[in-house]
Design a protein around this motif. Structure first.
Motif, PDB file in Angstrom:
ATOM      1  N   GLU A  39      -7.844   9.403   1.529  1.00 11.89           N
ATOM      2  CA  GLU A  39      -7.483   8.018   1.838  1.00 11.89           C
ATOM      3  C   GLU A  39      -6.428   7.871   2.928  1.00 11.89           C
ATOM      4  OE1 GLU A  39      -6.716   5.585  -1.537  1.00 11.89           O
ATOM      5  OE2 GLU A  39      -8.417   6.371  -2.673  1.00 11.89           O
ATOM      6  N   GLN A  45      -9.951  -1.744  12.598  1.00 13.97           N
ATOM      7  CA  GLN A  45      -9.131  -2.277  11.516  1.00 13.97           C
ATOM      8  C   GLN A  45      -9.786  -3.502  10.886  1.00 13.97           C
ATOM      9  OE1 GLN A  45      -5.244  -3.838  12.623  1.00 13.97           O
ATOM     10  NE2 GLN A  45      -4.396  -3.144  10.679  1.00 13.97           N
ATOM     11  N   GLU A 104      -8.162   4.582   3.913  1.00 10.64           N
ATOM     12  CA  GLU A 104      -7.618   3.227   3.837  1.00 10.64           C
ATOM     13  C   GLU A 104      -6.391   3.083   4.717  1.00 10.64           C
ATOM     14  OE1 GLU A 104      -7.105   1.339   0.062  1.00 10.64           O
ATOM     15  OE2 GLU A 104      -8.687   2.532  -0.865  1.00 10.64           O
ATOM     16  N   PHE A 105      -5.684   4.203   4.927  1.00 14.78           N
ATOM     17  CA  PHE A 105      -4.409   4.175   5.642  1.00 14.78           C
ATOM     18  C   PHE A 105      -4.424   5.253   6.724  1.00 14.78           C
ATOM     19  CE2 PHE A 105       0.233   5.550   5.590  1.00 14.78           C
ATOM     20  CZ  PHE A 105       0.654   4.512   6.414  1.00 14.78           C
ATOM     21  N   LYS A 156       0.082   3.388  -3.276  1.00 21.30           N
ATOM     22  CA  LYS A 156      -0.535   2.626  -4.369  1.00 21.30           C
ATOM     23  C   LYS A 156       0.235   2.823  -5.669  1.00 21.30           C
ATOM     24  CE  LYS A 156      -5.251   2.543  -2.520  1.00 21.30           C
ATOM     25  NZ  LYS A 156      -6.668   2.917  -2.754  1.00 21.30           N
ATOM     26  N   ARG A 186     -13.165  -2.373   9.009  1.00 22.40           N
ATOM     27  CA  ARG A 186     -13.054  -1.469   7.853  1.00 22.40           C
ATOM     28  C   ARG A 186     -11.869  -1.772   6.946  1.00 22.40           C
ATOM     29  NH1 ARG A 186     -15.622   3.970   9.159  1.00 22.40           N
ATOM     30  NH2 ARG A 186     -17.024   3.517  10.894  1.00 22.40           N
ATOM     31  N   GLY A 187     -11.104  -2.814   7.276  1.00 19.53           N
ATOM     32  CA  GLY A 187      -9.961  -3.160   6.444  1.00 19.53           C
ATOM     33  C   GLY A 187      -8.884  -2.090   6.418  1.00 19.53           C
ATOM     34  N   LEU A 188      -8.651  -1.455   7.560  1.00 19.38           N
ATOM     35  CA  LEU A 188      -7.696  -0.351   7.625  1.00 19.38           C
ATOM     36  C   LEU A 188      -6.251  -0.851   7.668  1.00 19.38           C
ATOM     37  CD1 LEU A 188      -9.496   1.838  10.323  1.00 19.38           C
ATOM     38  CD2 LEU A 188      -9.398   2.299   7.871  1.00 19.38           C
ATOM     39  N   THR A 189      -5.352   0.007   7.261  1.00 20.70           N
ATOM     40  CA  THR A 189      -3.916  -0.225   7.387  1.00 20.70           C
ATOM     41  C   THR A 189      -3.357   0.863   8.286  1.00 20.70           C
ATOM     42  OG1 THR A 189      -3.851  -1.109   5.132  1.00 20.70           O
ATOM     43  CG2 THR A 189      -1.745  -0.476   6.121  1.00 20.70           C
ATOM     44  N   GLU A 237     -13.379   8.091   5.673  1.00 24.03           N
ATOM     45  CA  GLU A 237     -13.354   6.724   5.146  1.00 24.03           C
ATOM     46  C   GLU A 237     -11.986   6.397   4.535  1.00 24.03           C
ATOM     47  OE1 GLU A 237     -16.642   6.273   2.514  1.00 24.03           O
ATOM     48  OE2 GLU A 237     -18.135   6.729   4.052  1.00 24.03           O
ATOM     49  N   LEU A 258       0.830  -1.199   0.000  1.00 22.37           N
ATOM     50  CA  LEU A 258       0.000   0.000   0.000  1.00 22.37           C
ATOM     51  C   LEU A 258       0.866   1.251   0.000  1.00 22.37           C
ATOM     52  CD1 LEU A 258      -3.022   0.892   0.196  1.00 22.37           C
ATOM     53  CD2 LEU A 258      -2.630   1.171   2.641  1.00 22.37           C
ATOM     54  N   LYS A 262      -1.047  -3.767   2.614  1.00 21.04           N
ATOM     55  CA  LYS A 262      -2.469  -3.503   2.827  1.00 21.04           C
ATOM     56  C   LYS A 262      -3.033  -4.400   3.923  1.00 21.04           C
ATOM     57  CE  LYS A 262      -6.816  -3.101   0.262  1.00 21.04           C
ATOM     58  NZ  LYS A 262      -7.072  -1.697   0.663  1.00 21.04           N
TER      59      LYS A 262
END
Length: 311
Positions: free
Chosen positions: A91, A200, A173-174, A72, A203-206, A171, A8, A37
């Motif tokens: 993000e 985490q 991602e990281f 990314k 929400r699939g967080l990193t 919202e 990621l 990720k």
């Protein structure tokens, strides 16, 4: 960490310099690591080692003097397009260390949490914006009615939850968590760590989790990087690092972890790191090398050979 994992974030030979051209101070010197990720990458070291500077450089608060940060696959350090800048804001978010100083005391929680939405100019209706605020507060264990209050009406733990809600509403991602529990009471720390772990998974967080307390980092991190005076000394999976610490600085940090057993604490041996023990020179400079899968250490040729014998 398996190579099949998606990268990621990539930090490549990162350098951050403060001060004037005549008297530059290199706060971060040639740091490289990847974050995959869905993982939590811990960055540990003593105060002034450059941990927070790295986090702020990633999120573009501190300018980068050299190297690159890729998110990314796209370079996000230096000048970027307006479209990419908006993507980064959306993000990548940051949770700051001091919940007292990171919240605007003159603003209500409603505005503090939704400030990022205003900055992106998303043209949300008032009902939609309020619904997002309520959902973010609920996600961190606070009542939606709290949105009409001011920060001074909350405890330290509640303030940090507001800071987490401010990050979640975008919202992302990281998330860069800069010592998010160091200013909190010990009784509250576990609650905030468990909250972050739950979010985490949901929400699939990193996370990039920055801390100086190795015992806390061990609880939440998948991999750990150890930094000293702006340079990365060792990097490995969490249990690998605790089972086989190779660099003397890592061993010194591990020896400083308090033991719950009073007798064991009394007789344990504290390791003091002495940087003069290294035999670096222009002919034999230190290098960053992978000694076993996923386990990187910084050292000269002779030191790396010695570390290999300890594996």
């Amino acid at each position: 960490m398996p190579e099949t994992k998606e990268k990621l974030l990539e930090v490549e030979n990162l350098q951050v310099v403060f001060g004037s051209r005549r008297r530059p101070f290199k706060a971060v010197d040639g740091v490289s690591f990847d974050i995959y990720k869905g993982e939590t990458f811990g960055l540990v070291g003593e105060s002034g080692s450059g941990k927070t500077t790295i986090g702020r450089a990633i999120i573009r608060i501190n300018p980068v003097a050299g190297g690159a940060v890729r998110y990314k696959g796209e370079v996000i350090s230096g000048k970027v397009s307006r479209e990419l800048d908006r993507k980064i804001i959306h993000e990548i978010q940051m949770i700051f260390q001091d919940p007292m100083a990171s919240l605007n005391e003159r603003a209500k929680v409603d505005y503090i949490v939704s400030e990022g939405l205003y900055s992106l100019d998303q043209h949300l209706s008032e009902e939609a914006r309020q619904a997002k605020v309520d959902a973010a507060l609920t996600a961190v264990g606070l009542l939606p009615e709290f949105s009409s209050r001011f920060p001074h009406e909350f405890s330290g733990g509640q303030r940090q939850r507001i800071g987490i809600a401010r990050a979640l509403i975008m919202e992302p991602e990281f998330i860069i968590a800069d010592e998010p529990i160091s200013a909190l009471d010990v009784s509250i720390r576990a609650q905030v760590l468990n909250l972050m772990s739950r979010l985490q998974k949901e929400r699939g967080l990193t996370y990039l989790f920055i801390a100086h307390d190795l015992s806390v980092v061990r609880f939440i991190s998948d991999r750990i990087g150890v930094i000293y005076k702006g340079k990365l000394m060792e990097l490995a999976e969490t249990e690998q690092l605790f089972a086989h610490p190779l660099h003397p600085y890592t061993r010194a940090l591990l020896s400083a972890i308090p033991m719950p057993d009073p007798i064991g604490e009394r007789y344990k041996q504290l390791v003091v790191y002495d940087p003069t023990l290294h035999h670096d020179s222009e002919e034999n400079p230190p290098r960053w090398e992978e000694l076993e899968p996923g386990h990187f250490v910084r050292g000269s040729a002779g030191e790396l050979d010695e570390y290999r014998r300890h594996l």
